[in-house]
Design a protein around this motif. Sequence first.
Motif, PDB file in Angstrom:
ATOM      1  N   GLY A 145     -17.976 -26.402  77.170  1.00 52.31           N
ATOM      2  CA  GLY A 145     -18.791 -27.716  77.191  1.00 52.31           C
ATOM      3  C   GLY A 145     -20.121 -27.774  76.157  1.00 52.31           C
ATOM      4  O   GLY A 145     -20.363 -26.625  75.995  1.00 52.31           O
ATOM      5  N   VAL A 146     -20.731 -28.892  75.749  1.00 48.63           N
ATOM      6  CA  VAL A 146     -21.593 -28.947  75.093  1.00 48.63           C
ATOM      7  C   VAL A 146     -22.831 -28.525  75.652  1.00 48.63           C
ATOM      8  O   VAL A 146     -23.789 -27.874  74.875  1.00 48.63           O
ATOM      9  CB  VAL A 146     -21.880 -30.221  74.390  1.00 48.63           C
ATOM     10  N   ALA A 147     -23.083 -28.376  77.096  1.00 47.49           N
ATOM     11  CA  ALA A 147     -24.304 -27.859  77.446  1.00 47.49           C
ATOM     12  C   ALA A 147     -24.329 -26.568  77.426  1.00 47.49           C
ATOM     13  O   ALA A 147     -25.493 -25.922  77.084  1.00 47.49           O
ATOM     14  CB  ALA A 147     -24.221 -28.233  79.094  1.00 47.49           C
ATOM     15  N   THR A 148     -23.289 -25.619  77.277  1.00 50.76           N
ATOM     16  CA  THR A 148     -23.339 -24.156  77.026  1.00 50.76           C
ATOM     17  C   THR A 148     -23.524 -23.705  75.455  1.00 50.76           C
ATOM     18  O   THR A 148     -23.973 -22.991  75.186  1.00 50.76           O
ATOM     19  CB  THR A 148     -22.184 -23.606  77.740  1.00 50.76           C
ATOM     20  N   HIS A 149     -22.631 -24.332  74.881  1.00 52.18           N
ATOM     21  CA  HIS A 149     -22.012 -24.109  73.343  1.00 52.18           C
ATOM     22  C   HIS A 149     -22.780 -25.118  72.487  1.00 52.18           C
ATOM     23  O   HIS A 149     -22.836 -24.510  71.041  1.00 52.18           O
ATOM     24  CB  HIS A 149     -20.806 -24.218  73.092  1.00 52.18           C
ATOM     25  N   GLY A 150     -23.334 -26.177  72.590  1.00 55.49           N
ATOM     26  CA  GLY A 150     -23.761 -27.301  71.710  1.00 55.49           C
ATOM     27  C   GLY A 150     -22.447 -27.914  70.998  1.00 55.49           C
ATOM     28  O   GLY A 150     -21.370 -27.524  71.384  1.00 55.49           O
ATOM     29  N   VAL A 151     -22.851 -29.034  70.460  1.00 56.95           N
ATOM     30  CA  VAL A 151     -21.624 -30.042  69.957  1.00 56.95           C
ATOM     31  C   VAL A 151     -20.760 -29.295  69.113  1.00 56.95           C
ATOM     32  O   VAL A 151     -19.363 -29.254  69.273  1.00 56.95           O
ATOM     33  CB  VAL A 151     -21.984 -31.408  69.406  1.00 56.95           C
ATOM     34  N   GLU A 152     -21.061 -28.651  67.994  1.00 60.54           N
ATOM     35  CA  GLU A 152     -20.299 -28.188  67.275  1.00 60.54           C
ATOM     36  C   GLU A 152     -19.496 -26.897  67.613  1.00 60.54           C
ATOM     37  O   GLU A 152     -18.356 -26.729  67.408  1.00 60.54           O
ATOM     38  CB  GLU A 152     -21.094 -28.068  65.729  1.00 60.54           C
TER      39      GLU A 152
END
Length: 338
Positions: A145-152
């Motif tokens: 998910g984006v909370a861990t990895h960021g959007v891109e």
Amino acid sequence: MARTLEKRRIGQSSLEITTLGLGCASLAGIFSAVPADQARATIHHALDAGLNHVDTAPQYGLGRSEHLVGDVVRTRRAETILSTKVGRLLKPVSPDVQDKGAWVDPLPFDQVYDYSYDGIMRSFEDSLQRLGVNNVDILYVHDIGVATHGVEANKPLWQQLASGGYRALRELRDTGVVSAIGLGVNEWEVLMDAMTLGDWDVFLLAGRYTLLEQTALAPFMTTAAQRGSSVVVGGPFNSGILVGGTTFNYAKAPEAIVARVKAIETVCTQFNVPLPAAALQFPLTHPVVCNVLPGPRSPAELDGILDWWDVAIPAELWTTLAEKGLLASGTPTPGGTA
């Protein structure tokens, strides 16, 4: 002394889980060290007290938690609903260049994210070896998910899960090496995305359905109920703010959060209920929640949690919180909704 704890079924599986479980991240030494003997004693104490759910992950202490959990669970496997996680592979590394993160004394590995078919299969097999068992009951996809990895950065990782990782999980469940599959994350939005990939038995959601925050209530919790999935609630104390601490979401709590906690505590005091007891028991007022998963660091801390668990909470406490606007509209409470 063993308690007789309520058990709830996990999704459509055959697993019956006690409503209170043991999270084993803290036992691996996050922010401060936990001696190995103390960690093992805490796990034994939880099982002795009647809890049957123990949750771990490769990330916790970079392998340390799984080793400690395995030391206990191998001798008490029939008593335990055991869960671990996939999505991170552990790569040997020299301790002087290791990224230890918040772990005080991790094992000498760095983590590599891999949510592909092969990555999940290897992660699962590696966990079995660290645990010293030949199966686990619940297998979660961890921290996608984006909370861990960021959007891109999350996009290619999500593609790994969608194109092969989910198929690996289904195969493991279909062959019976695991009994239930799910995701373990800190953001409910990714769980809505996961439902487009197929069916899941259980979701471990940390911090988003608590006495302080019910952002996951809709559409996630309502959709999970419709799909026949269960929810395990991690982080019931919101990083410590609900047990007298000053942190919320692993950072200093903003003033608005502090004020909301004080308002909730005022209601709890009115009913002579300790705030941590209300925080611990609140998630189970929702029928889709099957388990609450705190993370004590010692048998003594676990005893404190068990004392809060034993506190009788009148339904009027929840009703008063709802009337004062301290629960989100639609929150299930005994006898109705907020």
